[in-house]
Design an enzyme around this catalytic site. Structure first.
Site, PDB file in Angstrom:
ATOM      1  N   ASP A 126      10.735  17.114  60.072  1.00  0.00           N
ATOM      2  CA  ASP A 126      10.410  17.735  58.790  1.00  0.00           C
ATOM      3  C   ASP A 126       9.446  16.849  57.998  1.00  0.00           C
ATOM      4  OD1 ASP A 126      10.791  19.995  57.189  1.00  0.00           O
ATOM      5  OD2 ASP A 126      12.309  18.997  55.954  1.00  0.00           O
ATOM      6  N   HIS A 127       8.574  17.471  57.246  1.00  0.00           N
ATOM      7  CA  HIS A 127       7.675  16.780  56.302  1.00  0.00           C
ATOM      8  C   HIS A 127       6.979  15.565  56.904  1.00  0.00           C
ATOM      9  CE1 HIS A 127       8.552  19.237  52.837  1.00  0.00           C
ATOM     10  NE2 HIS A 127       9.846  19.140  53.085  1.00  0.00           N
ATOM     11  N   ASP A 182       2.947  18.586  57.403  1.00  0.00           N
ATOM     12  CA  ASP A 182       2.923  18.763  55.951  1.00  0.00           C
ATOM     13  C   ASP A 182       1.748  18.010  55.345  1.00  0.00           C
ATOM     14  OD1 ASP A 182       3.367  19.068  53.276  1.00  0.00           O
ATOM     15  OD2 ASP A 182       5.278  17.991  53.224  1.00  0.00           O
ATOM     16  N   GLU A 216       3.054  24.085  55.065  1.00  0.00           N
ATOM     17  CA  GLU A 216       3.424  24.451  53.692  1.00  0.00           C
ATOM     18  C   GLU A 216       2.173  24.793  52.890  1.00  0.00           C
ATOM     19  OE1 GLU A 216       4.994  21.817  49.986  1.00  0.00           O
ATOM     20  OE2 GLU A 216       6.334  21.825  51.734  1.00  0.00           O
ATOM     21  N   ASP A 237      19.505  23.313  48.626  1.00  0.00           N
ATOM     22  CA  ASP A 237      20.806  22.647  48.472  1.00  0.00           C
ATOM     23  C   ASP A 237      21.728  23.269  47.424  1.00  0.00           C
ATOM     24  OD1 ASP A 237      21.002  20.637  50.463  1.00  0.00           O
ATOM     25  OD2 ASP A 237      19.510  19.449  49.430  1.00  0.00           O
ATOM     26  N   ASN A 245      16.643  25.034  55.328  1.00  0.00           N
ATOM     27  CA  ASN A 245      16.847  23.584  55.371  1.00  0.00           C
ATOM     28  C   ASN A 245      17.933  23.172  54.387  1.00  0.00           C
ATOM     29  OD1 ASN A 245      14.581  23.840  56.978  1.00  0.00           O
ATOM     30  ND2 ASN A 245      13.366  22.301  55.898  1.00  0.00           N
TER      31      ASN A 245
END
Length: 288
Positions: A86-87, A110, A140, A220, A239
């Site tokens: 990720d990222h 990203d 993104e 979250d 995520n």
């Protein structure tokens, strides 16, 4: 276990099945072996597909070691589990990660901290690099506001919401997954609270949702109702970070001074229970 060719990519097989089945997949942000094991155990217990997510920090901290451990755990599971980076925020690190043999199934390229034209150029270049190695790619368009532990700090950069036209431009780079910015925030939502633009998400899905899988970041604090609204807008990969890792931190606090093996096992169990709940909320439980 050898990485399959792109046409049989593990991440895309998981997400394509989710789109066809009308559910979403828990994609768990892991920082240690305990969270990796918890994700695999939860997926097996819930009979759910899942994704293990690492951040570039894992490579900077431990080289290939944690990546290879995660790949072994994910790819030997009795249900579909893939490994995603990720990222990943520099071209050099994307290439470094993609070159880890039989490691990542997918990578988020990203480049959202660059201006749009440079973002598009770099994304197209990195997507080709990943695809040549059988790795699916996420990007993104726009910029999701805020920062996240394990990711280079971008909290000072202004959030930029994604438009359907921008989504189309990024699809043209060859990406497989798209993470739209529609009011979602990395980290804390702050005093304004959660303000998602579901109409924007629906318009993006209508424009590109048949060609790429949509990804939700900043989930979250969301509840089951919000998840289902996002899934109705085409999201198939969700995520989760603190929604799992906070349980591990809680157990560490509660069991301070206890034998370390007991703390690790209890923390793993607490994370597993949280992930199993996400699988129920997202509708992926029983789908593997």
């Amino acid at each position: 276990m050898p990485r399959p060719p792109l046409a049989q990519n593990r991440t895309m097989a998981i997400l394509n099945a989710a789109k066809e089945g009308g559910y979403a997949v828990p994609a768990m942000c892991c920082y240690n072996i305990e969270s990796i094991i918890a994700t695999v155990r939860a997926a097996e217990a819930a009979k759910s597909p899942a994704m293990v997510l690492l951040f570039p920090w894992a490579i900077e901290y431990a080289g290939d070691a944690l990546v290879k451990a995660a790949a072994e755990a994910a790819h030997s599971a009795s249900v579909p589990v893939s490994l995603h980076l990720d990222h990943c925020q520099t071209p050099e690190l994307v290439r470094r990660a993609a070159d880890i043999e039989d490691g990542f199934d997918s990578i988020m390229c990203d480049m959202s901290h660059y201006d749009k034209e440079e973002n598009l150029r770099l994304t197209a270049e990195l997507v080709r690099y990943c695809h040549e190695r059988g790795i699916a790619a996420e990007a993104e368009p726009g910029r999701i506001e805020g920062g996240e532990d394990g990711v280079a700090e971008t909290a000072d950069l202004e959030g930029l919401l994604t438009t359907p036209d921008e989504a189309e431009e990024f699809v043209q780079t060859g990406i497989d997954m798209l993470a739209p910015a529609f009011g979602n925030v990395h980290g804390e939502y702050g005093p304004r609270g959660i303000q998602l633009e579901y109409d924007r998400l629906a318009a993006i899905n209508e424009r590109v949702g048949e060609r790429v899988r949509l990804v939700l970041h900043g989930a979250d604090p969301f509840d089951e109702e919000i998840f289902h609204k996002c899934m109705a807008g085409g999201v198939t990969k969700i995520n989760i970070n603190k929604g799992m890792n906070n349980h591990y931190a809680r157990v560490q606090d509660e069991m301070k001074g206890k034998p370390l093996t007991r703390v690790i096992e209890a923390g793993t169990d607490a994370m597993q229970k949280a992930i199993e709940q996400y699988a129920v909320w997202l509708g992926s439980a029983g789908k593997a």
